[in-house]
Design a protein around this motif. Structure first.
Motif, PDB file in Angstrom:
ATOM      1  N   THR A 132      -6.251  49.463  70.904  1.00  0.00           N
ATOM      2  CA  THR A 132      -6.493  48.100  71.409  1.00  0.00           C
ATOM      3  C   THR A 132      -6.253  47.035  70.339  1.00  0.00           C
ATOM      4  N   LYS A 135      -2.542  46.625  69.951  1.00  0.00           N
ATOM      5  CA  LYS A 135      -1.951  45.910  71.086  1.00  0.00           C
ATOM      6  C   LYS A 135      -2.196  44.408  70.971  1.00  0.00           C
ATOM      7  N   ASN A 180     -12.224  42.900  70.217  1.00  0.00           N
ATOM      8  CA  ASN A 180     -12.418  43.869  69.134  1.00  0.00           C
ATOM      9  C   ASN A 180     -13.888  44.168  68.894  1.00  0.00           C
TER      10      ASN A 180
END
Length: 261
Positions: A132, A135, A180
């Protein structure tokens, strides 16, 4: 081993896109503006990079490798260092580069936003979560490259392109922080550790980064004093290939550090 390779591929894709985008910035400025604007931009990078790296202090690596991490203390340190870095850039640019003041400040703000993105990447990376964050980094890189290119092409103004990049990058940072930090639990990062102890650990890392960046920028300072701003642009366009190689190497460090710590 397969998991490490998979994580390496995610981080490599994010870093290679970041490296290419930085090179594209140089190409776009060279294509649609002049060597004068290119020289201003690369000189701003040469001056602001050592300062922002000094106050970056490799906090992402510290977060990953340190067992006792206090999010509140680290966030406070990050906010203070953001402010100090901007103030120093303002003082340096007003003292030595008044004619390029706005370019210097915008580049500094971009650098500060980047080091905050790294800060929030550190926490999921500590838990070996790479997909993640990688990305998000890829999306950020593509988005700011596109908006920078569009503004350079449409307005032929470096200032407007940098302003557009700053605004978009700040908006993306807000999403990066939320996503995050949503991947990890804040409760895991409240172990008490003296702020002074943290600073004694990370300040030497910042000094090393500062010295390395400063030494690599010395030719640009010399050219600015004995040549002209256009020459800096030409020189920087060539030498930037080395920077891209360094960005590739950071992929290995970013992925393997959580495993080897």
């Amino acid at each position: 081993m397969n998991k490490v390779i998979k994580n390496l591929s995610y981080v490599f894709l994010a870093n290679i896109s970041n490296a290419i985008s930085k090179f594209l910035f140089i190409i776009l400025i060279s294509k649609f503006l002049t060597n004068v604007e290119l020289g201003q931009y690369t000189l701003a990078l040469a001056v602001t990079a050592p300062i922002t790296l000094l106050f970056n202090m490799k906090l992402r690596s510290y977060i990953i490798s340190e067992d006792r991490v206090n999010y509140i203390h680290l966030k406070k340190i990050r906010n203070i260092t953001n402010f100090i870095a901007i103030i120093i850039v303002i003082l340096v640019s007003l003292t030595f580069y008044k004619e390029f003041f706005l370019v210097f400040i915008l580049v500094a703000v971009i650098k500060v936003i980047e080091m905050n993105s790294e800060f929030y990447q550190g926490f999921p990376n500590k838990e070996k979560i790479f997909k993640t964050p990688a990305k998000l980094m890829f999306i950020r890189t593509v988005s700011i490259t596109l908006i920078f290119g569009v503004y350079i092409y449409e307005t032929k103004s470096l200032i407007l392109a940098l302003i557009a990049q700053c605004i978009l990058q700040f908006i993306i940072l807000l999403f990066e922080k939320k996503i995050n930090m949503g991947l990890v639990s804040h409760k895991k990062y409240i172990e008490q550790k003296n702020v002074k102890v943290i600073l004694l650990t990370i300040i030497p890392l910042g000094i090393v980064q500062f010295l390395m960046s400063f030494s690599s920028s010395i030719p640009k300072y010399i050219l600015n004093n004995f040549g002209d701003i256009a020459v800096i642009g030409i020189f920087s366009g060539i030498i930037y290939l080395i920077t891209i190689v360094n960005l590739f190497m950071s992929t290995l460090n970013q992925t393997l550090l959580p495993y080897i710590k």
